[in-house]
Design an enzyme around this catalytic site. Structure first.
Site, PDB file in Angstrom:
ATOM      1  N   LEU A   1       0.776   6.803  -7.685  1.00 61.16           N
ATOM      2  CA  LEU A   1      -0.370   7.320  -6.932  1.00 61.16           C
ATOM      3  C   LEU A   1      -0.123   7.261  -5.439  1.00 61.16           C
ATOM      4  O   LEU A   1      -0.534   8.131  -4.689  1.00 61.16           O
ATOM      5  CB  LEU A   1      -1.615   6.478  -7.229  1.00 61.16           C
ATOM      6  CG  LEU A   1      -2.337   6.700  -8.545  1.00 61.16           C
ATOM      7  CD1 LEU A   1      -3.423   5.659  -8.724  1.00 61.16           C
ATOM      8  CD2 LEU A   1      -2.934   8.098  -8.602  1.00 61.16           C
TER       9      LEU A   1
ATOM     10  N   GLN B   1       2.209   4.951  -2.208  1.00 57.42           N
ATOM     11  CA  GLN B   1       3.045   3.825  -1.829  1.00 57.42           C
ATOM     12  C   GLN B   1       2.651   3.383  -0.443  1.00 57.42           C
ATOM     13  O   GLN B   1       2.683   4.173   0.499  1.00 57.42           O
ATOM     14  CB  GLN B   1       4.504   4.236  -1.834  1.00 57.42           C
ATOM     15  CG  GLN B   1       5.394   3.069  -1.525  1.00 57.42           C
ATOM     16  CD  GLN B   1       6.845   3.415  -1.695  1.00 57.42           C
ATOM     17  OE1 GLN B   1       7.177   4.321  -2.446  1.00 57.42           O
ATOM     18  NE2 GLN B   1       7.702   2.711  -1.002  1.00 57.42           N
TER      19      GLN B   1
ATOM     20  N   ASP C   1       2.545   0.083   2.495  1.00 59.33           N
ATOM     21  CA  ASP C   1       3.512  -0.680   3.263  1.00 59.33           C
ATOM     22  C   ASP C   1       4.354  -1.576   2.365  1.00 59.33           C
ATOM     23  O   ASP C   1       5.567  -1.641   2.481  1.00 59.33           O
ATOM     24  CB  ASP C   1       2.720  -1.505   4.279  1.00 59.33           C
ATOM     25  CG  ASP C   1       3.587  -2.458   5.031  1.00 59.33           C
ATOM     26  OD1 ASP C   1       4.782  -2.155   5.163  1.00 59.33           O
ATOM     27  OD2 ASP C   1       3.069  -3.484   5.482  1.00 59.33           O
ATOM     28  N   VAL C   2       3.692  -2.241   1.475  1.00 57.81           N
ATOM     29  CA  VAL C   2       4.446  -3.159   0.624  1.00 57.81           C
ATOM     30  C   VAL C   2       4.280  -2.920  -0.864  1.00 57.81           C
ATOM     31  O   VAL C   2       5.101  -3.341  -1.651  1.00 57.81           O
ATOM     32  CB  VAL C   2       4.071  -4.634   0.906  1.00 57.81           C
ATOM     33  CG1 VAL C   2       4.665  -5.109   2.190  1.00 57.81           C
ATOM     34  CG2 VAL C   2       2.576  -4.830   0.899  1.00 57.81           C
TER      35      VAL C   2
ATOM     36  N   ASP D   1      -8.782  -2.833   9.065  1.00 57.19           N
ATOM     37  CA  ASP D   1      -7.947  -1.639   8.938  1.00 57.19           C
ATOM     38  C   ASP D   1      -8.757  -0.467   8.389  1.00 57.19           C
ATOM     39  O   ASP D   1      -8.297   0.244   7.501  1.00 57.19           O
ATOM     40  CB  ASP D   1      -6.730  -1.947   8.040  1.00 57.19           C
ATOM     41  CG  ASP D   1      -5.588  -0.949   8.268  1.00 57.19           C
ATOM     42  OD1 ASP D   1      -5.621  -0.237   9.300  1.00 57.19           O
ATOM     43  OD2 ASP D   1      -4.691  -0.864   7.419  1.00 57.19           O
TER      44      ASP D   1
ATOM     45  N   LYS E   1     -10.011   3.086   8.141  1.00 54.21           N
ATOM     46  CA  LYS E   1      -9.535   4.426   8.483  1.00 54.21           C
ATOM     47  C   LYS E   1      -9.707   5.277   7.221  1.00 54.21           C
ATOM     48  O   LYS E   1      -9.819   4.729   6.108  1.00 54.21           O
ATOM     49  CB  LYS E   1      -8.071   4.405   8.927  1.00 54.21           C
ATOM     50  CG  LYS E   1      -7.113   3.780   7.930  1.00 54.21           C
ATOM     51  CD  LYS E   1      -5.695   3.777   8.462  1.00 54.21           C
ATOM     52  CE  LYS E   1      -4.759   3.030   7.523  1.00 54.21           C
ATOM     53  NZ  LYS E   1      -3.398   2.960   7.981  1.00 54.21           N
TER      54      LYS E   1
ATOM     55  N   ASN F   1      -7.814   4.495   4.022  1.00 49.77           N
ATOM     56  CA  ASN F   1      -8.116   3.314   3.212  1.00 49.77           C
ATOM     57  C   ASN F   1      -9.464   3.405   2.506  1.00 49.77           C
ATOM     58  O   ASN F   1      -9.902   2.458   1.873  1.00 49.77           O
ATOM     59  CB  ASN F   1      -8.063   2.048   4.076  1.00 49.77           C
ATOM     60  CG  ASN F   1      -6.633   1.646   4.368  1.00 49.77           C
ATOM     61  OD1 ASN F   1      -5.705   2.095   3.696  1.00 49.77           O
ATOM     62  ND2 ASN F   1      -6.432   0.811   5.382  1.00 49.77           N
TER      63      ASN F   1
ATOM     64  N   ASP G   1      -7.329  -1.658   0.009  1.00 47.99           N
ATOM     65  CA  ASP G   1      -6.262  -2.116   0.894  1.00 47.99           C
ATOM     66  C   ASP G   1      -6.704  -3.232   1.854  1.00 47.99           C
ATOM     67  O   ASP G   1      -7.042  -2.985   3.006  1.00 47.99           O
ATOM     68  CB  ASP G   1      -5.712  -0.924   1.693  1.00 47.99           C
ATOM     69  CG  ASP G   1      -4.354  -1.250   2.287  1.00 47.99           C
ATOM     70  OD1 ASP G   1      -3.865  -2.361   2.055  1.00 47.99           O
ATOM     71  OD2 ASP G   1      -3.784  -0.402   2.990  1.00 47.99           O
TER      72      ASP G   1
ATOM     73  N   THR H   1      -4.604   0.059  13.002  1.00 47.97           N
ATOM     74  CA  THR H   1      -3.928   1.350  13.025  1.00 47.97           C
ATOM     75  C   THR H   1      -4.061   1.913  14.418  1.00 47.97           C
ATOM     76  O   THR H   1      -5.135   1.881  15.006  1.00 47.97           O
ATOM     77  CB  THR H   1      -4.576   2.276  11.972  1.00 47.97           C
ATOM     78  OG1 THR H   1      -4.251   1.740  10.693  1.00 47.97           O
ATOM     79  CG2 THR H   1      -4.074   3.684  12.075  1.00 47.97           C
TER      80      THR H   1
HETATM   81  N1  LIG Z   1      -7.624   2.138  -6.782  1.00 52.15           N
HETATM   82  C1  LIG Z   1      -6.928   3.211  -6.452  1.00 52.15           C
HETATM   83  N2  LIG Z   1      -7.173   4.404  -7.014  1.00 52.15           N
HETATM   84  C2  LIG Z   1      -6.480   5.500  -6.651  1.00 52.15           C
HETATM   85  N3  LIG Z   1      -5.490   5.501  -5.750  1.00 52.15           N
HETATM   86  C3  LIG Z   1      -5.190   4.343  -5.157  1.00 52.15           C
HETATM   87  C4  LIG Z   1      -5.884   3.137  -5.471  1.00 52.15           C
HETATM   88  N4  LIG Z   1      -5.382   2.142  -4.718  1.00 52.15           N
HETATM   89  C5  LIG Z   1      -4.420   2.693  -3.965  1.00 52.15           C
HETATM   90  N5  LIG Z   1      -4.289   4.008  -4.228  1.00 52.15           N
HETATM   91  C6  LIG Z   1      -3.327   4.923  -3.597  1.00 52.15           C
HETATM   92  O1  LIG Z   1      -2.170   4.219  -3.236  1.00 52.15           O
HETATM   93  C7  LIG Z   1      -1.974   4.284  -1.827  1.00 52.15           C
HETATM   94  C8  LIG Z   1      -1.388   2.974  -1.334  1.00 52.15           C
HETATM   95  O2  LIG Z   1      -2.277   1.928  -1.615  1.00 52.15           O
HETATM   96  P1  LIG Z   1      -2.610   0.816  -0.560  1.00 52.15           P
HETATM   97  O3  LIG Z   1      -3.045   1.465   0.712  1.00 52.15           O
HETATM   98  O4  LIG Z   1      -3.546  -0.155  -1.173  1.00 52.15           O
HETATM   99  O5  LIG Z   1      -1.173   0.159  -0.392  1.00 52.15           O
HETATM  100  P2  LIG Z   1      -0.646  -0.742   0.790  1.00 52.15           P
HETATM  101  O6  LIG Z   1       0.755  -1.116   0.481  1.00 52.15           O
HETATM  102  O7  LIG Z   1      -1.554  -1.887   0.987  1.00 52.15           O
HETATM  103  O8  LIG Z   1      -0.748   0.277   1.986  1.00 52.15           O
HETATM  104  P3  LIG Z   1      -0.838   0.060   3.559  1.00 52.15           P
HETATM  105  O9  LIG Z   1       0.442   0.525   4.108  1.00 52.15           O
HETATM  106  O10 LIG Z   1      -1.972   0.975   3.999  1.00 52.15           O
HETATM  107  O11 LIG Z   1      -1.122  -1.370   3.817  1.00 52.15           O
HETATM  108  C9  LIG Z   1      -3.344   4.598  -1.268  1.00 52.15           C
HETATM  109  O12 LIG Z   1      -3.256   5.236  -0.059  1.00 52.15           O
HETATM  110  C10 LIG Z   1      -3.931   5.485  -2.339  1.00 52.15           C
HETATM  111  O13 LIG Z   1      -3.502   6.796  -2.183  1.00 52.15           O
END
Ligand SMILES: Nc1ncnc2c1ncn2[C@@H]1O[C@H](COP(=O)(O)OP(=O)(O)OP(=O)(O)O)[C@@H](O)[C@H]1O
Length: 832
Positions: free
Chosen positions: A440, A442, A444-445, A559, A561, A564, A577, A618
């Protein structure tokens, strides 16, 4: 009219925002404050890095380059698997913690004292601040901010990658090369000049503070970590060696064979982990090295670490991915990842071929790393008792020191002692309970997969983190915080956590799947990239309610935006997030004020007196106080609400400049102006202005928190207690069902078996979904992930989407809700 948006299937198709998360070194904070003429008035300012990690003294910081993993098919972000026959976990952790036998310890001490000496010689703090005049703050006074031509329609905005990206990443001319000592090439790309690249979108960044550069200060302090470790390798039968060297020294040191010790020698609990030291120790403690042969047959006999050295320190780290002194840091892992990938010390089963230029070659999956417990043993023993074996006694390798403690690991009480713990029970699922549907997103981590629970066919968003990656990038405390916030929260506008668990190599957060995807995407489908005031009010009110709840729990989100904010299938928002969020120390209870007729909940009091000082957020959303580095409070969330409201209405953010420095300059100095591409009321402008008040103590929300915002005339008509019953402006609609995954995967299988190989990514994903769950009492007390409790939500949601239903997944469009105009008006609502 319905506007379609094809949700990208591949992460690489879209660009995402990065977040800053960088603790500003103390010394610089002081300087910046004084040069800024402002002082930190808070008595209770918390150096978050210290608070979170207990490990940041003297403003240590590091800068790592981090490649953006643009396309997940190119290069796996995760590292999994052990070197053959090794206890991956113990080796990995051993190399992080201090646990060494006395002889090795002494050697290590000697080594480090030598390194310290070298560091003294090579630690020039004065980094030439190239082109300072160009970015001097006064030169930007004339910038027009937030004003766009009257007929301006915002262009489609791209997003910068979610994973922190080095500016030079975009520069294909600059190879990711490992340089020679004397003529230091970049380790990964390390170009940091902000003028070199236009960034499309502010990003969630963990970075140095460019504001300090305005002040003529170096972007960060050099610390003992900014040593260069060169990796000498040998394919000798004796084993692999790592030789830490210091900048300027040739990596020709003679190496002693490292005895591969399979005992878990770690002796520190999570609380004692000095996260800022993890990477250092990761490389220095064991001294594993390896020698890789390039495709051309030449031995690549040194491997530069990404640790910042005086030579590599660049004066303008615009979006330099750096250490987040909060306890995470963005090695992002280019060189670091490479070394770690190939180092047997972390138990990975991937070997990287290094090209001639040091480019990442193909990742060769070697054998799946042997489990800590030999398979045979595992099969014979109930899983719950495996930890004991893992602790050493069953190791197939002879111990090289005193026998480890054989005590049963204690079950982590971290989340079990919390007030919300009765919501959860022992874990009922594991990685094998799920089947991957597709990636779905990816971040940052983490990688987020759409996954179906095999037993129920229910769809979930499964966020998976590689433990190796978390350790290397010092994200352990962040993931624990994210887990805690998600587990604590029980709110209609905050994504629900159903299960969280760990396997040997991965951490999993199983969340509600928000089929509407990111609100950002929904905005982008609008012709004008913006929405009308009434619709903006809807989203702003739901966000306010979610922030109010978080503040009530003592969390600061930090964060906010559109990226998120996810959209539930109903069209309501879901905040997700939480990896940059922080919990206020000594959070207090909210206070109810007012009369019986009108009560006001003071949520500001919940985190009163709490200041934290990480550089997080951000770029376009960062609050002035964060840039100034004087510490910030929950008021940063109200600032970001102002930016979000503006962006929803006008399609762009109010302070965006041509580069990071300009943006920050605007945030600090320029007043918000309103474009006339969308008609907005006076009340709306007033709300935005009040939220975007630069002085946090005068900002709307600074008196009583959310209550101040909720009482603003802009929200006059909002029925706060009935938000969930409002009709959302946009409804995500599945316009085309998702592809038949079973067909696709069987084709893929045919294809790959034809080629005779599975791609490394497939292999990784296979491992992710095949490992066994590790129960809390299997994870030993000295394991860094001991406190990542594996648990399931007691009450499962029967509303979650079912795989195969027509509304489950596929191409999404956002249909304007025709019921909305009637039902949302004050009168209309009660007429229904
Ligand atoms: N519950 C969910 N349902 C649908 N899509 C999701 C869900 N959680 C995350 N995603 C998708 O996955 C992407 C990455 O998730 P998330 O932002 O939580 O990861 P992160 O590694 O914490 O990112 P960031 O770099 O913003 O810290 C989101 O932008 C979204 O598109």
């Amino acid at each position: 009219m319905e506007e379609l948006y094809d949700r990208p299937n591949m992460v690489g198709e879209k660009e995402r925002s990065l977040s800053f998360s960088k603790l500003i070194p103390k010394s610089f904070r002081r300087n910046a404050s004084s040069s800024n003429g402002s002082t930190n008035t808070s008595n209770s300012s918390v150096n978050e890095g210290e608070q979170e990690n207990g490990a940041l003294e003297g403003g240590k910081s590091e800068v790592y380059s981090s490649p953006r993993q643009e396309n997940y098919t190119q290069e796996p972000a995760y590292v999994a698997g052990p070197a053959q026959g090794q206890s991956s976990r113990f080796l990995r952790f051993k190399s992080i913690f201090h646990g060494m036998n006395s002889e090795e310890d002494t050697k290590q001490k000697l080594k480090s004292s030598e390194l310290e000496k070298e560091e003294d010689l090579n630690s020039p703090i004065e980094v030439p601040v190239e082109g300072l005049e160009r970015v001097h703050i006064t030169e930007h006074k004339t910038l027009s901010v937030g004003s766009s031509p009257p007929d301006m329609v915002p262009a489609t905005r791209k997003r910068s990658p979610s994973t922190p990206i080095m500016p030079s990443h975009l520069d294909t001319a600059e190879p990711r090369s490992r340089g020679k000592q004397g003529n230091r090439e970049h380790t990964g790309s390390f170009s940091t000049n902000p003028f070199r690249h236009d960034r499309d979108r502010s990003a969630t960044i963990r970075s140095n503070n460019p504001y300090f550069i305005y002040q003529g200060l170096p972007p960060h302090a050099l610390s003992s970590q900014e040593l260069d470790y060169s990796f000498i390798s040998s394919s000798s039968k004796l084993g692999e060696y790592l030789v830490p060297t210091t900048p300027g020294t040739a990596s020709t040191a003679s190496t002693a064979p490292i005895v591969k010790d399979h005992r878990n020698l770690s002796n520190l609990s999570l609380n004692k982990i000095k996260e800022n030291e993890e990477v250092n120790e990761f490389y220095s403690s064991d001294g594993f090295t390896e020698k890789r042969e390039s495709k051309t047959g030449n031995f690549l006999d040194r491997f530069e670490s990404p640790l910042l050295t005086p030579e590599t320190a660049q004066p303008f780290p615009a979006i330099v991915v750096g250490c987040d002194n909060d306890g995470d840091e963005d090695s992002g892992g280019f060189a670091l990842t490479q070394s770690a990938l190939s180092s047997p010390s972390n138990g990975n089963n991937y070997q990287r071929d290094m090209g001639v230029n040091g480019d990442l070659g193909q990742i060769k999956p070697t054998l799946r790393r042997a489990a800590s417990v030999p398979d045979a043993l595992k099969e014979n023993s109930p899983s719950k008792s495996s930890s004991k074996q893992k602790s050493g006694s069953s190791s197939p390798f002879p111990p090289s020191g005193p026998l480890p403690d054989l005590e049963e690991p204690k079950r982590s009480k971290r989340l079990r002692n919390k007030s919300f713990s009765n919501k959860f029970r022992d874990i009922t699922v594991g990685p094998q309970s799920f089947e991957k549907i597709r990636l779905l997103g990816q971040g940052d981590v983490g990688k987020v997969y759409l996954a179906k629970e095999k037993r129920t066919n229910r769809l979930y968003a499964l966020k998976i983190f590689s433990k190796t990656e978390m350790i290397k990038r010092k994200k352990i405390k962040r993931i624990l915080a994210e887990q805690e916030i998600l587990a604590t929260s029980n709110h209609p506008f905050i994504v629900t956590l159903y299960h969280s668990f760990q396997s040997e190599d991965y951490l999993y957060l199983c969340m509600e799947y928000c089929m509407g995807g990111e609100f950002f995407r929904a905005l982008q489908t609008r012709k004008t990239k913006c929405i009308c005031e009434d619709d903006a009010r809807f989203y702003a009110s739901e966000v306010t309610a979610a922030l109010e709840y978080l503040h009530l729990m003592g969390f600061i989100y930090r964060d906010l935006k559109p990226e998120n904010i996810l959209l539930h299938k109903s069209g309501h928002i879901m905040l997700s997030d939480f990896d940059l969020s922080i919990q206020a120390k000594d959070a207090k209870n909210p206070v109810v004020k007012g009369t019986a007729q009108s009560t006001i909940l003071d949520t500001k009091i919940c985190s009163d007196g709490f200041r934290t000082n990480s550089f997080v957020g951000t770029e376009e959303y960062i609050a002035p106080e964060v840039i100034r580095g004087n510490g910030h409070t929950a008021a940063v969330d109200w600032w970001t609400l102002g930016i979000l409201t503006y962006e929803m209405l006008f399609g762009f953010t109010p302070f965006k400049g041509d580069n990071t420095n300009e943006t920050f300059c605007n945030i600090l100095k320029s007043e918000v102006t309103f474009s006339n591409n969308n008609e907005v009321s006076r009340a709306c402008k007033d709300l935005i202005k009040k939220l975007l008040t630069k002085n946090e103590s005068k900002r709307l929300g600074s008196r009583m928190g959310a209550a101040d915002i909720k009482r603003h005339p802009f929200f006059k008509k909002v029925q706060w207690s009935l938000l969930r019953n409002q009709e959302p402006p946009l409804i995500p609609v599945l316009t085309e069902d998702g592809y038949d995954f079973t067909k696709l995967s069987s084709n893929k299988n045919k294809q790959s078996s034809k080629n005779g190989t599975h791609s490394s990514l497939e292999e990784q994903e296979r491992i992710m979904f095949e490992e066994n769950v590790e129960y809390d009492d299997e994870v030993s007390d000295d394991d860094p992930f001991h406190d990542f409790n594996s648990m399931s939500l007691m009450k499962q949601d029967n509303n979650s989407l079912i795989y195969g239903n027509n509304n489950s997944y596929g191409k999404i469009s956002y249909a304007p809700n025709t019921n909305r105009s009637r039902s949302n008006s004050h009168k209309g609502f009660f007429k229904r």
